[in-house]
Scaffold this active site. Structure first.
Site: not given
Ligand SMILES: CC(C)(COP(=O)(O)OP(=O)(O)OC[C@H]1O[C@@H](n2cnc3c(N)ncnc32)[C@H](O)[C@@H]1OP(=O)(O)O)[C@@H](O)C(=O)NCCC(=O)NCCS
Length: 375
Positions: A220, A259, A312
């Site tokens: 995460h 994802h 990210d």
């Protein structure tokens, strides 16, 4: 009773929401109906916080009053600074979890679970997160915390409290964009965890502490840190392909890719990609961006399996170019995500139902008890 096993709650729709919309196949993200691309281009973190917490974009007057409230909540009680001194050796994410847990004891609304009190707590928490992260970071480096400045924006004040120096316009714009892009993302693991806690009618601070703990993991919030480590290990664009192949052959994942919801490119990634490029160019440190670009190219074959770059992937390089150490990457994600957690908790309280799934038992049954002295 007929039950369906849904491991990881994949594709399970938990509830309704008005906060954000994600189309994972098309790569679309909206905050309260506004596309993330417009918000990234024209808005700023404070305005987006207002939009999420209060339901609509603010007028100039509303935004001014909101900013004033955030500024007034920035200073931490001295007892929280003492708590942060006690945990100065802890990972910054653990220090944030501890600091926010402790701050509940100083919140005048802690025991009030009315909507009005929860909105006030949301605003206070949004303002306090950067102060806790920055104060702990100063203390662990043997420095005194820097008092917040009233004249700086949320992002600028955070960078100022970290270093004690007024940040450049470019650094502030990058930090603000990063916060804005992370502000809300539906029932992601940490927001879901916060909703579970709220669904027991526990208080907002307890739900937020739950969320902080859940964000910490590398699947995460920890992905940006892992991407930065990977970039350093690769070291040069020419080594990217071999590195990726070897990692995949070992059955390992490439951090910053894939994802649960997006099976197209994460719509937030393009903005971080551009920031990574422009910051690399202006600081004369283009190597990070070049390595990341090469990794992205080498990962292209996996797009057919729905594995694309996520937010990210470029975030770590942006933080790195801003001079931020790797173990602050997840707390920075938390600073951006706090309004999203708050609105998810508010929505849960507004229409509460205890969240309590089932487990499919696969162990033995009818096992005879053996007394202790016979085992
Ligand atoms: C985010 C993540 C946990 C989502 O995973 P998920 O929805 O549970 O998907 P799965 O784990 O079932 O993966 C589906 C397939 O894609 C592969 N896959 C997913 N992400 C991958 C990655 N980053 N690198 C390589 N392969 C990946 C899995 O190995 C799996 O392959 P298989 O079907 O052959 O076993 C996963 O993509 C991941 O671990 N990414 C890296 C961590 C990361 O960047 N997290 C930040 C998210 S914003």
């Amino acid at each position: 009773m007929e039950t369906t096993l849904a491991r990881g709650l994949k594709d399970v729709v938990l509830d309704t929401t008005e906060s954000s919309f994600i189309d994972g196949e098309a790569g679309i993200l909206l905050y309260r109906g506004y596309t993330i691309h417009d918000l990234a281009e024209y808005s700023n973190f404070e305005e987006v916080c207002y939009l999420l917490l209060h339901g609509s974009l603010p007028t100039a007057e509303e935004l001014g009053a909101f900013r004033k409230r955030l500024v007034s909540y920035r200073a931490l009680p001295k007892e929280i600074i003492e708590v942060l001194r006690l945990v100065q050796g802890a990972h910054p994410m653990d220090a944030l979890r501890t600091g926010i847990s402790a701050i509940a004891a100083f919140d005048p609304d802690v025991a009030d679970n009315s909507r009005e009190a929860n909105v006030r707590k949301s605003e206070r928490l949004t303002a306090q997160f950067p102060s806790v992260v920055a104060a702990h970071h100063r203390i662990r480096r043997g420095l005194e915390p820097v008092a917040p400045r009233e004249d700086l924006s949320h992002a600028a004040n955070f960078l100022y409290m970290l270093d004690g120096k007024e940040p450049s316009k470019e650094a502030v714009a990058a930090m603000d964009l990063d916060f804005l892009l992370h502000a809300e993302h539906g029932a992601n693991a940490s927001a879901f965890a916060a909703r579970v806690t709220a669904s027991t009618l526990a208080d907002m601070h307890s739900a937020i502490v739950t969320a902080i703990g859940t964000l910490k993991g590398p699947l995460h919030g920890g992905a940006a840190e892992a991407v930065q480590e990977m970039t350093e290990e690769i070291g040069d664009p020419s080594r990217a392909e071999e590195y990726i192949k070897a990692k995949i052959a070992r059955g390992e994942r490439i951090m910053g890719f894939g994802h649960r919801v997006y099976k197209a490119e994460d719509p937030r990634a393009r903005h971080m990609r551009e920031k990574s490029r422009s910051l690399g160019e202006s600081t004369g440190q283009e190597d990070w961006y070049k390595i990341l670009q090469q990794v992205e190219k080498d990962m292209a074959p996996y797009q057919s399996r729905g594995i694309f770059v996520n937010v990210d992937f470029y975030a770590g390089s942006v933080y790195n170019l801003l001079g931020i150490p790797e173990d602050l990457f997840v707390p920075i994600f938390a600073i951006g995500r706090i309004p999203g957690w708050c609105i998810e908790i508010l929505e849960q309280f507004d229409n509460n139902m205890l969240i309590r799934p089932l487990l499919q038992y696969v162990g033995p049954k009818d096992v005879a008890y053996v007394p202790l002295d016979k085992r």
